[in-house]
Design a protein around this motif. Structure first.
Motif, PDB file in Angstrom:
ATOM      1  N   CYS A  13       0.816  -1.228   0.000  1.00  0.00           N
ATOM      2  CA  CYS A  13       0.000   0.000   0.000  1.00  0.00           C
ATOM      3  C   CYS A  13       0.847   1.273   0.000  1.00  0.00           C
ATOM      4  CB  CYS A  13      -0.917   0.028   1.221  1.00  0.00           C
ATOM      5  SG  CYS A  13      -2.263  -1.148   1.135  1.00  0.00           S
ATOM      6  N   PHE A  14       1.956   1.264   0.699  1.00  0.00           N
ATOM      7  CA  PHE A  14       2.690   2.518   0.904  1.00  0.00           C
ATOM      8  C   PHE A  14       4.101   2.508   0.310  1.00  0.00           C
ATOM      9  CE2 PHE A  14      -0.391   2.316   4.420  1.00  0.00           C
ATOM     10  CZ  PHE A  14      -1.071   3.504   4.200  1.00  0.00           C
TER      11      PHE A  14
ATOM     12  N   LEU B 271      -3.372   2.971   8.215  1.00  0.00           N
ATOM     13  CA  LEU B 271      -4.625   2.270   7.893  1.00  0.00           C
ATOM     14  C   LEU B 271      -4.481   1.739   6.477  1.00  0.00           C
ATOM     15  CD1 LEU B 271      -7.787   1.713   8.162  1.00  0.00           C
ATOM     16  CD2 LEU B 271      -8.066   3.962   7.097  1.00  0.00           C
TER      17      LEU B 271
ATOM     18  N   VAL C  94      -6.129  -1.288   3.521  1.00  0.00           N
ATOM     19  CA  VAL C  94      -6.998  -2.397   3.107  1.00  0.00           C
ATOM     20  C   VAL C  94      -6.418  -2.957   1.809  1.00  0.00           C
ATOM     21  CG1 VAL C  94      -9.312  -3.005   2.264  1.00  0.00           C
ATOM     22  CG2 VAL C  94      -9.057  -1.490   4.243  1.00  0.00           C
TER      23      VAL C  94
ATOM     24  N   CYS D  28      -9.760  -5.833  -2.050  1.00  0.00           N
ATOM     25  CA  CYS D  28     -10.959  -5.814  -1.183  1.00  0.00           C
ATOM     26  C   CYS D  28     -11.460  -4.402  -0.925  1.00  0.00           C
ATOM     27  CB  CYS D  28     -10.646  -6.441   0.168  1.00  0.00           C
ATOM     28  SG  CYS D  28      -9.979  -8.083   0.091  1.00  0.00           S
ATOM     29  N   ARG D  29     -11.052  -3.460  -1.713  1.00  0.00           N
ATOM     30  CA  ARG D  29     -11.447  -2.072  -1.432  1.00  0.00           C
ATOM     31  C   ARG D  29     -12.866  -1.794  -1.922  1.00  0.00           C
ATOM     32  NH1 ARG D  29      -5.690   0.629  -2.774  1.00  0.00           N
ATOM     33  NH2 ARG D  29      -4.597  -0.450  -1.103  1.00  0.00           N
TER      34      ARG D  29
ATOM     35  N   GLY E  70     -16.408  -1.440   2.157  1.00  0.00           N
ATOM     36  CA  GLY E  70     -16.760  -0.940   3.484  1.00  0.00           C
ATOM     37  C   GLY E  70     -15.827  -1.433   4.580  1.00  0.00           C
ATOM     38  N   ILE E  71     -14.764  -2.134   4.195  1.00  0.00           N
ATOM     39  CA  ILE E  71     -13.852  -2.669   5.211  1.00  0.00           C
ATOM     40  C   ILE E  71     -13.121  -1.528   5.927  1.00  0.00           C
ATOM     41  CG2 ILE E  71     -11.741  -4.025   5.563  1.00  0.00           C
ATOM     42  CD1 ILE E  71     -12.728  -5.940   3.389  1.00  0.00           C
ATOM     43  N   GLY E  72     -12.653  -0.548   5.154  1.00  0.00           N
ATOM     44  CA  GLY E  72     -11.958   0.589   5.765  1.00  0.00           C
ATOM     45  C   GLY E  72     -12.854   1.322   6.750  1.00  0.00           C
ATOM     46  N   ALA E  73     -14.092   1.548   6.356  1.00  0.00           N
ATOM     47  CA  ALA E  73     -15.032   2.270   7.230  1.00  0.00           C
ATOM     48  C   ALA E  73     -15.332   1.460   8.490  1.00  0.00           C
ATOM     49  CB  ALA E  73     -16.319   2.575   6.466  1.00  0.00           C
TER      50      ALA E  73
ATOM     51  N   ASP F 207      -5.628  11.744   4.086  1.00  0.00           N
ATOM     52  CA  ASP F 207      -6.451  12.457   3.111  1.00  0.00           C
ATOM     53  C   ASP F 207      -7.748  12.949   3.767  1.00  0.00           C
ATOM     54  OD1 ASP F 207      -4.549  11.814   1.264  1.00  0.00           O
ATOM     55  OD2 ASP F 207      -5.638  10.099   0.443  1.00  0.00           O
TER      56      ASP F 207
ATOM     57  N   TYR G 297     -11.158  11.527   2.708  1.00  0.00           N
ATOM     58  CA  TYR G 297     -11.514  10.200   3.232  1.00  0.00           C
ATOM     59  C   TYR G 297     -11.890  10.282   4.705  1.00  0.00           C
ATOM     60  CZ  TYR G 297     -11.537   5.267   4.387  1.00  0.00           C
ATOM     61  OH  TYR G 297     -11.942   4.027   4.829  1.00  0.00           O
TER      62      TYR G 297
ATOM     63  N   ARG H 155     -15.386  11.749   6.715  1.00  0.00           N
ATOM     64  CA  ARG H 155     -16.606  10.953   6.989  1.00  0.00           C
ATOM     65  C   ARG H 155     -16.641  10.383   8.399  1.00  0.00           C
ATOM     66  NH1 ARG H 155     -15.702   7.127   2.074  1.00  0.00           N
ATOM     67  NH2 ARG H 155     -14.672   9.049   1.457  1.00  0.00           N
TER      68      ARG H 155
HETATM   69  C1  LIG Z   1      -8.126   4.262   2.234  1.00  0.00           C
HETATM   70  C2  LIG Z   1      -8.511   2.787   2.345  1.00  0.00           C
HETATM   71  C3  LIG Z   1      -8.083   2.258   3.703  1.00  0.00           C
HETATM   72  C4  LIG Z   1     -10.033   2.656   2.203  1.00  0.00           C
HETATM   73  O1  LIG Z   1     -10.378   1.305   2.385  1.00  0.00           O
HETATM   74  P1  LIG Z   1     -11.761   0.708   1.776  1.00  0.00           P
HETATM   75  O2  LIG Z   1     -12.016  -0.586   2.455  1.00  0.00           O
HETATM   76  O3  LIG Z   1     -11.722   0.725   0.307  1.00  0.00           O
HETATM   77  O4  LIG Z   1     -12.779   1.819   2.291  1.00  0.00           O
HETATM   78  P2  LIG Z   1     -14.358   1.811   2.253  1.00  0.00           P
HETATM   79  O5  LIG Z   1     -14.838   0.656   1.407  1.00  0.00           O
HETATM   80  O6  LIG Z   1     -14.855   1.886   3.618  1.00  0.00           O
HETATM   81  O7  LIG Z   1     -14.661   3.192   1.547  1.00  0.00           O
HETATM   82  C5  LIG Z   1     -14.437   3.349   0.183  1.00  0.00           C
HETATM   83  C6  LIG Z   1     -14.739   4.792  -0.150  1.00  0.00           C
HETATM   84  O8  LIG Z   1     -13.629   5.597   0.282  1.00  0.00           O
HETATM   85  C7  LIG Z   1     -13.180   6.369  -0.827  1.00  0.00           C
HETATM   86  N1  LIG Z   1     -11.746   6.590  -0.675  1.00  0.00           N
HETATM   87  C8  LIG Z   1     -10.771   5.681  -0.586  1.00  0.00           C
HETATM   88  N2  LIG Z   1      -9.572   6.286  -0.457  1.00  0.00           N
HETATM   89  C9  LIG Z   1      -9.827   7.615  -0.485  1.00  0.00           C
HETATM   90  C10 LIG Z   1      -9.004   8.758  -0.402  1.00  0.00           C
HETATM   91  N3  LIG Z   1      -7.684   8.650  -0.265  1.00  0.00           N
HETATM   92  N4  LIG Z   1      -9.606   9.973  -0.441  1.00  0.00           N
HETATM   93  C11 LIG Z   1     -10.930  10.092  -0.565  1.00  0.00           C
HETATM   94  N5  LIG Z   1     -11.770   9.038  -0.636  1.00  0.00           N
HETATM   95  C12 LIG Z   1     -11.208   7.805  -0.598  1.00  0.00           C
HETATM   96  C13 LIG Z   1     -13.522   5.502  -2.022  1.00  0.00           C
HETATM   97  O9  LIG Z   1     -13.572   6.278  -3.189  1.00  0.00           O
HETATM   98  C14 LIG Z   1     -14.889   4.990  -1.628  1.00  0.00           C
HETATM   99  O10 LIG Z   1     -15.836   6.017  -1.815  1.00  0.00           O
HETATM  100  P3  LIG Z   1     -17.420   5.717  -1.951  1.00  0.00           P
HETATM  101  O11 LIG Z   1     -17.873   5.161  -0.631  1.00  0.00           O
HETATM  102  O12 LIG Z   1     -18.015   7.052  -2.242  1.00  0.00           O
HETATM  103  O13 LIG Z   1     -17.518   4.728  -3.070  1.00  0.00           O
HETATM  104  C15 LIG Z   1      -7.868   1.959   1.193  1.00  0.00           C
HETATM  105  O14 LIG Z   1      -8.216   2.548  -0.028  1.00  0.00           O
HETATM  106  C16 LIG Z   1      -6.356   1.856   1.276  1.00  0.00           C
HETATM  107  O15 LIG Z   1      -5.833   0.999   1.978  1.00  0.00           O
HETATM  108  N6  LIG Z   1      -5.666   2.724   0.534  1.00  0.00           N
HETATM  109  C17 LIG Z   1      -4.207   2.676   0.466  1.00  0.00           C
HETATM  110  C18 LIG Z   1      -3.585   3.058   1.779  1.00  0.00           C
HETATM  111  C19 LIG Z   1      -4.000   4.430   2.223  1.00  0.00           C
HETATM  112  O16 LIG Z   1      -3.985   5.376   1.433  1.00  0.00           O
HETATM  113  N7  LIG Z   1      -4.337   4.537   3.534  1.00  0.00           N
HETATM  114  C20 LIG Z   1      -4.641   5.767   4.214  1.00  0.00           C
HETATM  115  C21 LIG Z   1      -5.564   6.709   3.559  1.00  0.00           C
HETATM  116  S1  LIG Z   1      -4.861   8.347   3.724  1.00  0.00           S
END
Ligand SMILES: CC(C)(COP(=O)(O)OP(=O)(O)OC[C@H]1O[C@@H](n2cnc3c(N)ncnc32)[C@H](O)[C@@H]1OP(=O)(O)O)[C@@H](O)C(=O)NCCC(=O)NCCS
Length: 200
Positions: free
Chosen positions: A38-39, A93, A95, A99-100, A103-106, A129, A132, A135
């Motif tokens: 991821c990073f 954080l 995911v 699996c994105r 809703g797993i992140g939320a 961000d 993100y 919410r």
């Molecule tokens: C950010 C992260 C944890 C979200 O996990 P996820 O399980 O996909 O999250 P959810 O399913 O709960 O939510 C998805 C929503 O978040 C939005 N989203 C994901 N990353 C986002 C971001 N960086 N900025 C704004 N919105 C974001 C998606 O577009 C989606 O929007 P929707 O609900 O309107 O369709 C995942 O995308 C990830 O691991 N990203 C890479 C690592 C990372 O950047 N982590 C920290 C974030 S700063």
């Protein structure tokens, strides 16, 4: 007589359930691989890493998400002093990319914040961000006078009060306060291997 349910069940791979649980020692290899994916490999040079290096996460606040027997999500929170105010720093954080959007992140964020609140923590800070994290209630409203021990983007430093007023007057450097896992010498040696500090 018992009526038999005859509702057809469609197995949709995307709908496979997931479980959030406390991180186990056996999760560490998969967690690190997920974070690398991821990073990137240089994630250890990021400024926030300085708040985590050599420290234990806050009690009960290292969480894993498991789906179909595989670790697909992780979050940890760390004790810090936010310019003198006790707080938790959230991150990383992540995911799994497969699996994105499910809703797993939320769910992981909601769970982590509920545990933090139940354990009596007053505030959570993170670097991430805003679109993100908004919410979940995170804003830059009370983090404007806080700094991190390295480069960072000001508009990504966000906070959430779990107890009203917990970040009132927060001013100065965010510093780690969690239990030490590494002795200072071992920590310096670890940092020397990752010398270029990067934002976030
Ligand atoms: C950010 C992260 C944890 C979200 O996990 P996820 O399980 O996909 O999250 P959810 O399913 O709960 O939510 C998805 C929503 O978040 C939005 N989203 C994901 N990353 C986002 C971001 N960086 N900025 C704004 N919105 C974001 C998606 O577009 C989606 O929007 P929707 O609900 O309107 O369709 C995942 O995308 C990830 O691991 N990203 C890479 C690592 C990372 O950047 N982590 C920290 C974030 S700063």
């Amino acid at each position: 007589m018992t009526a038999l349910r005859n509702t057809p069940i469609t197995l949709i791979p995307d709908a496979a359930p997931f479980a959030i649980r406390a991180e186990r020692a056996s999760d560490v290899v998969a967690r690190e691989a997920l974070l690398d994916a991821c990073f990137g490999d240089n994630r250890h040079t990021r400024t926030c890493q300085r708040l985590r290096d050599g420290r234990a996460p806050a009690e009960g606040l290292a969480l894993s998400v498991v789906r179909q027997g595989r670790l697909v999500g992780t979050v940890r929170l760390w004790h810090v002093s936010a310019g003198g105010k006790p707080a938790l720093m959230l991150g990383p954080l992540a995911v799994d990319g497969t699996c994105r959007g499910l809703g797993i992140g939320a769910a992981l964020m909601d769970h982590a914040l509920a545990v933090a609140r139940a354990r009596g923590h007053g505030a959570v800070i993170l670097l991430g961000d805003a679109p993100y994290y908004a919410r979940f209630g995170f804003t830059a409203g009370k983090t404007g006078a806080l700094s991190l021990p390295g480069p960072f983007e000001r508009d990504r430093l966000l906070g959430l009060e779990l107890r009203e007023g917990a970040l009132d007057g927060a001013w100065g450097m965010i510093a780690p306060t969690g239990a030490l896992l590494l002795r200072p010498k071992a920590l310096r040696a670890k940092r020397a291997r990752h010398v270029v500090p990067q934002a976030a």
